[in-house]
Scaffold this active site. Structure first.
Site, mmCIF file in Angstrom:
data_model
loop_
_atom_site.group_PDB
_atom_site.id
_atom_site.type_symbol
_atom_site.label_atom_id
_atom_site.label_comp_id
_atom_site.label_asym_id
_atom_site.label_seq_id
_atom_site.Cartn_x
_atom_site.Cartn_y
_atom_site.Cartn_z
ATOM 1 N N CYS A 307 0.853 -1.202 0.000
ATOM 2 C CA CYS A 307 0.000 0.000 0.000
ATOM 3 C C CYS A 307 0.881 1.242 0.000
ATOM 4 O O CYS A 307 0.422 2.323 -0.356
ATOM 5 C CB CYS A 307 -0.993 -0.017 1.145
ATOM 6 S SG CYS A 307 -0.233 -0.217 2.723
HETATM 7 C C1 UN1 Z 1 1.032 -2.660 3.532
HETATM 8 O O1 UN1 Z 1 1.365 -2.666 2.355
HETATM 9 O O2 UN1 Z 1 -0.179 -2.862 3.862
HETATM 10 O O3 UN1 Z 1 6.003 0.410 5.086
HETATM 11 C C2 UN1 Z 1 1.971 -2.522 4.676
HETATM 12 C C3 UN1 Z 1 5.932 -0.639 4.440
HETATM 13 C C4 UN1 Z 1 5.743 -1.944 5.186
HETATM 14 C C5 UN1 Z 1 4.300 -2.194 5.489
HETATM 15 C C6 UN1 Z 1 3.371 -2.122 4.296
HETATM 16 N N1 UN1 Z 1 6.512 -1.904 6.394
HETATM 17 O O4 UN1 Z 1 5.997 -0.659 3.217
#
Ligand code: UN1
Length: 542
Positions: A307
């Site tokens: 995300c």
């Molecule tokens: C996600 O994609 O839901 O900061 C979490 C980051 C990771 C967590 C992503 N530590 O990209």
């Protein structure tokens, strides 16, 4: 029924041509292994080798969700009354067990969702870090003593658990994200019904078993497998039935809005971690090589399926050509393949066939938006593969890295998240234009700027509307003790991780203890202090 701690792993006869194990998977309700009430099931498939089936899991029904909710409600009073340091100790045990079994869990994560071994290790480590952080939080979970305005009266605040939490997470961080949610939930004294992601049921099953091995009492975490539109929807429907006190969801903005509406009309708390179109700005003063590394990793690491992955790459016009030359050289030589069988790959397959299908829809959307596609050709096949693709492309679901340029604010692909290896590149005239573009999408999760001008960095940090910002760093890489979450279309303002997440899984209980033995009325019986006017001309002192 068999208790989870009395059962070994059950393997199925299967026609797996790779000789790999295939597990007979179960829900875990009140500590018991159970199947779906109507016998329905689905398979977990390795996206790097589609003929490699990891296991078969219950397609949970409404009745199964109800049983899980019954168990969570029954377990709640005793768990809430368990001293917080004891709850913390059990959470610490989970972290230690995860450390002990880390290598096996990491390999399983890679086999089930195709992330590289290095990245799976990162996700599992994030779950461990979360356990270790909250182990000691069990010895704090502070409330306050507050002074009363009346004599012989004491005021206190306590954190109280919310009750039964419904946990729904995506499969891309199948160890870290459910632990971000459940570990603080448990530490605060809540119980959980956990709907595992459809594409990572085996890893979830393994984690739930480890939670029980750590000493978690039966019914405190109840695992149910299934699909979002089935088991996930039943869990959300139970909010309308008054059976859920909290929903914590990580996934798409569309589903998050629906969950937010259901929770809102029932006045039930919800934590929503949703999509992003995360911008990364590169300014002329930046170390260009470093910026290229950060943008490349942010865009294509995890095959762009975080995300926090880079969405809009915003380049100042003065460094555009130099940046793109260096950037494209990296993109064109990207090593892609199954990390269980090849070293040094940047990314593997898509998380599952469903993610692959949705990604291709996103690529078409970028094209029809009018953006210019300078790299990427959809799905990788044996006839059509990038130079550094390793292995047999048709065994799994692999995608080319995609780069779209000449993207402008009026295009749909500037605004819509594409979950996969695709970035959209925009040109900025100056800093103000770059900041404007960085703020112009409907999302506000992560963001980044590369600059060596301190004032620019400051202005970006204060001017960007996002939950997270990297300065001279990529858009990804949150740590387990900083608040994680977004604003605008990326969430409802709740946060995961660190001490801040405790707000999401507890409510403040204010208690007053009247020791005077009589009724003293707040505001009305408070002794008034009169001011005494003295005739001093203070201006004489100047
Ligand atoms: C996600 O994609 O839901 O900061 C979490 C980051 C990771 C967590 C992503 N530590 O990209």
């Amino acid at each position: 029924m068999v208790h989870v701690l009395e059962a070994g792993l059950e393997f199925m006869q299967n026609d797996n041509p790779h000789g790999k194990p295939c597990v007979n998977g179960y829900n875990i309700i009140n500590g018991q292994l159970t199947k779906a009430s109507d016998g329905g099931s689905f398979d977990s498939i390795n996206p790097a080798i589609l003929s490699d089936k990891l296991g078969n899991f219950p397609l949970s029904t409404k009745d199964d969700i109800n049983l899980a909710l019954d168990a969570a409600h029954a377990a709640f009073p005793a768990w809430a009354a368990t001293p917080a340091p004891t709850r913390g100790q059990i959470i610490g045990n989970m972290g230690r067990l995860l450390m002990e079994h880390k290598d096996a869990i990491v390999a399983l994560e890679t086999r089930e969702i195709g992330k590289t071994l290095k990245e799976s290790a990162g996700s599992v480590q994030e779950a461990i870090d979360t356990c270790l952080f909250f182990q000691s939080e069990g010895r704090r979970l502070y409330g306050q003593t507050v002074n009363s305005e009346l004599p012989d009266k004491e005021l206190f605040t306590y954190r109280r658990p919310l009750g039964v939490c419904g946990i729904i997470n995506a499969c891309n961080f199948p160890a870290a994200v459910p632990f971000w949610k459940m570990i603080p939930a448990l530490m605060c004294g809540n119980t959980c019904v956990w709907k595992s992601p459809q594409d990572a049921p085996l890893l979830s099953f393994a984690l739930a078993r480890i939670m029980h091995e750590a000493g978690l009492p039966d019914g405190v975490v109840n695992l149910v497998h299934g699909k979002g539109s089935g088991a996930g929807q039943h869990l959300v429907d139970a909010v309308d039935e008054g059976r859920v006190n909290k929903i914590s969801f990580t996934g798409s903005t569309e589903v998050g809005k629906m969950i937010g509406e259901v929770c809102g009309r029932n006045l039930v708390s919800c934590s929503l971690e949703l999509g992003g179109k995360n911008p990364l700005v590169v300014m002329p003063s930046a170390d260009i090589n470093n910026a290229v590394e950060g943008a490349y990793w942010g865009g294509f690491g995890t095959a762009g399926q975080r995300c926090t992955s880079l969405g809009n790459l915003i380049l100042h016009k003065d460094i555009y050509d130099e940046f793109m030359d260096k950037f494209m050289a990296k993109v064109e030589s990207t090593r892609i393949g199954d990390s269980l069988h090849n070293d040094g790959v940047l990314y593997g397959p898509m998380l599952s066939e469903k993610y692959a299908k949705d990604f291709l829809v996103g690529v078409e959307m970028c094209k029809s938006s009018g953006a210019k596609q300078i790299w990427g050709e959809g799905r990788i096949t044996n006839q059509n593969k990038p130079t550094n693709f390793l292995g047999d492309a048709e065994e799994g679901v692999y995608m080319w890295p995609h780069v779209f340029v000449d993207v402008t604010e009026d295009m749909q692909c500037f605004h819509d998240e594409v979950f996969g290896p695709a970035i959209t590149v925009c040109k900025a005239d100056d800093f103000d234009h770059a900041l404007h573009l960085a703020n112009a999408s409907p999302y506000g999760l992560s963001s980044a700027i590369y600059t060596n001008d301190r004032l620019e960095a400051y202005r970006y940090k204060t001017g960007i509307k996002a939950g997270m910002t990297g300065i001279n760093n990529s858009t990804t890489g949150a740590e387990a003790h900083l608040p994680f979450g977004g604003v605008k279309g990326s969430g409802n303002g709740t946060r995961e991780s660190g001490i801040w997440v405790i707000e999401a899984y507890s409510y403040w209980h204010a208690v007053n203890d009247e020791l005077s033995g009589k009724l003293q009325l707040a505001q009305m019986d408070v002794e008034e202090v009169e001011m005494v006017e003295a005739e001093v001309d203070w201006s004489q002192l100047a």
